[in-house]
Design a protein around this motif. Structure first.
Motif, PDB file in Angstrom:
ATOM      1  N   UNK A 259     -36.840  -2.932 -70.226  1.00 24.80           N
ATOM      2  CA  UNK A 259     -35.391  -3.029 -70.411  1.00 24.80           C
ATOM      3  C   UNK A 259     -34.794  -1.681 -70.032  1.00 24.80           C
ATOM      4  N   UNK A 260     -33.507  -1.519 -70.288  1.00 22.24           N
ATOM      5  CA  UNK A 260     -32.864  -0.250 -69.948  1.00 22.24           C
ATOM      6  C   UNK A 260     -31.978   0.234 -71.081  1.00 22.24           C
ATOM      7  N   UNK A 261     -31.853   1.551 -71.175  1.00 18.00           N
ATOM      8  CA  UNK A 261     -30.948   2.152 -72.149  1.00 18.00           C
ATOM      9  C   UNK A 261     -29.494   2.104 -71.680  1.00 18.00           C
ATOM     10  N   UNK A 262     -29.282   1.776 -70.420  1.00 20.04           N
ATOM     11  CA  UNK A 262     -27.923   1.672 -69.885  1.00 20.04           C
ATOM     12  C   UNK A 262     -27.268   0.421 -70.469  1.00 20.04           C
ATOM     13  N   UNK A 291     -30.737  -8.252 -70.943  1.00 20.32           N
ATOM     14  CA  UNK A 291     -30.939  -8.130 -72.379  1.00 20.32           C
ATOM     15  C   UNK A 291     -31.193  -6.679 -72.777  1.00 20.32           C
ATOM     16  N   UNK A 292     -30.578  -6.260 -73.864  1.00 23.80           N
ATOM     17  CA  UNK A 292     -30.811  -4.931 -74.415  1.00 23.80           C
ATOM     18  C   UNK A 292     -32.250  -4.829 -74.897  1.00 23.80           C
ATOM     19  N   UNK A 293     -32.740  -3.630 -75.169  1.00 21.92           N
ATOM     20  CA  UNK A 293     -34.094  -3.514 -75.711  1.00 21.92           C
ATOM     21  C   UNK A 293     -34.312  -4.351 -76.969  1.00 21.92           C
ATOM     22  N   UNK A 314     -36.640 -14.553 -71.081  1.00 24.07           N
ATOM     23  CA  UNK A 314     -36.040 -13.308 -70.625  1.00 24.07           C
ATOM     24  C   UNK A 314     -35.134 -13.500 -69.402  1.00 24.07           C
ATOM     25  N   UNK A 315     -35.340 -14.570 -68.685  1.00 21.30           N
ATOM     26  CA  UNK A 315     -34.659 -14.761 -67.398  1.00 21.30           C
ATOM     27  C   UNK A 315     -33.149 -14.727 -67.580  1.00 21.30           C
TER      28      UNK A 315
END
Length: 315
Positions: A259-262, A291-293, A314-315
């Motif tokens: 995932x990303x912190x952005x 999706x956020x972390x 997750x898609x």
């Protein structure tokens, strides 16, 4: 132990909204030290909201949502199933702390398969604040739950806005419009997999940072995790050393989601190198997409609990 109270019920065939209370700021008042502590039960929250809509109330738990465990989500999902077993239930509202509201909403969204609305709400200000936002948020959520769902899936109603659970994230620590979406358009909702027991699954989130080593990954592996979500940088990249350690996790059969912190935009497996998203994807890592972390952790947890391909949720 949960309790059920009938607040307003004119007749046995009249539709009602079930309100399930779990604590959070909406139920909090200041203690002797001035700290916010959940003290109000669901009946008090309903009374303060001033809603004229018939409601039933279930007190599921009373805690700060930063302490919300998978077992608490299991109990909450069970209460929602029980509510929907009653044909007079028009919808369900869950009062919840804001810290993990988006995560709980996503877990419910990928499990619950019912056309009736499920709406989560809460507050930024405690119940004893002269400008408390909880009553208005709750009244609005109950009004939504009393009507046929405007769109499929679990919703968050907060600060006058209604958002789908998928992609929702908390955008501000104190502003009244606390939530937004990581995507500019509604995300496609996967078919719900049904309610499954989540307690006992151990999916861990690890944050990346520039030049991070592998020690943290090795320490997590020692706990025998069921899966790992990495909160990467940019479009989903991590340092070379951390990337190599996660590559070993994938080779050992531990699912890894990047995932990303952005806060806005999707993960994109574009970059090479040991920690690049393209490299990790080629080794079997999955993208969290929008999706956020925290939401990615919930999607992976439900996938593992239900035996579903994680890529589907997750898609």
């Amino acid at each position: 132990m949960a309790s059920c109270i009938l607040m307003q019920f004119p007749g046995t065939s009249d539709p009602t909204v079930t309100v399930i209370a779990t604590g959070g700021t909406i139920a909090s008042t200041a203690d002797a030290q001035g700290a916010r502590v959940p003290t109000l039960d669901g009946a008090a929250l309903i009374a303060h909201s001033g809603t004229p809509i018939p409601t039933r109330v279930i007190d599921s738990t009373s805690l700060d949502s930063s302490s919300m465990r998978l077992a608490d989500i299991d109990e909450l999902a069970g209460h929602i199933q029980e509510a929907f077993a009653d044909p007079t239930t028009s919808g369900v509202v869950v009062t919840h702390g804001t810290d993990s509201m988006a995560e709980t909403a996503l877990a419910l969204d990928v499990m619950l398969d019912d056309e009736r609305p499920v709406v989560l709400t809460g507050a930024q200000l405690p119940a004893d604040d002269p400008h408390a936002d909880g009553p208005e948020n709750l009244a609005g959520a109950i009004a939504l739950a009393a009507l046929p769902a405007q769109q499929p899936g679990v919703q968050i109603h907060f600060g006058g806005m209604t958002l789908p659970a998928r992609g929702a994230l908390k955008r501000h620590t104190y502003e009244m419009q606390a939530f937004t979406s990581s995507a500019t358009t509604p995300l496609s909702r996967p078919r719900p997999v049904g309610v499954h027991r989540l307690a006992g699954k151990n999916v861990v989130v690890i944050a990346a940072w520039p030049g991070a080593g592998r020690a943290e990954v090795d320490a997590i592996v020692a706990t025998r995790p069921d899966g790992i979500v990495v909160a990467g940088l940019g479009a989903g990249n991590i340092s070379a050393d951390m990337g190599r350690a996660l590559g070993e996790c994938l080779q050992a059969g531990i699912p890894v989601v990047v995932s990303t912190q952005v806060p806005f935009g999707p993960v994109a497996f574009d970059y090479g190198g040991a920690g690049g998203g393209n490299t990790l994807g080629s080794l079997g890592a999955l993208s969290a997409g929008y999706l956020s972390p925290g939401q990615a952790r919930m999607a992976l947890t439900v996938a593992l609990a239900s035996g579903t391909d994680p890529a589907v949720l997750l898609a």
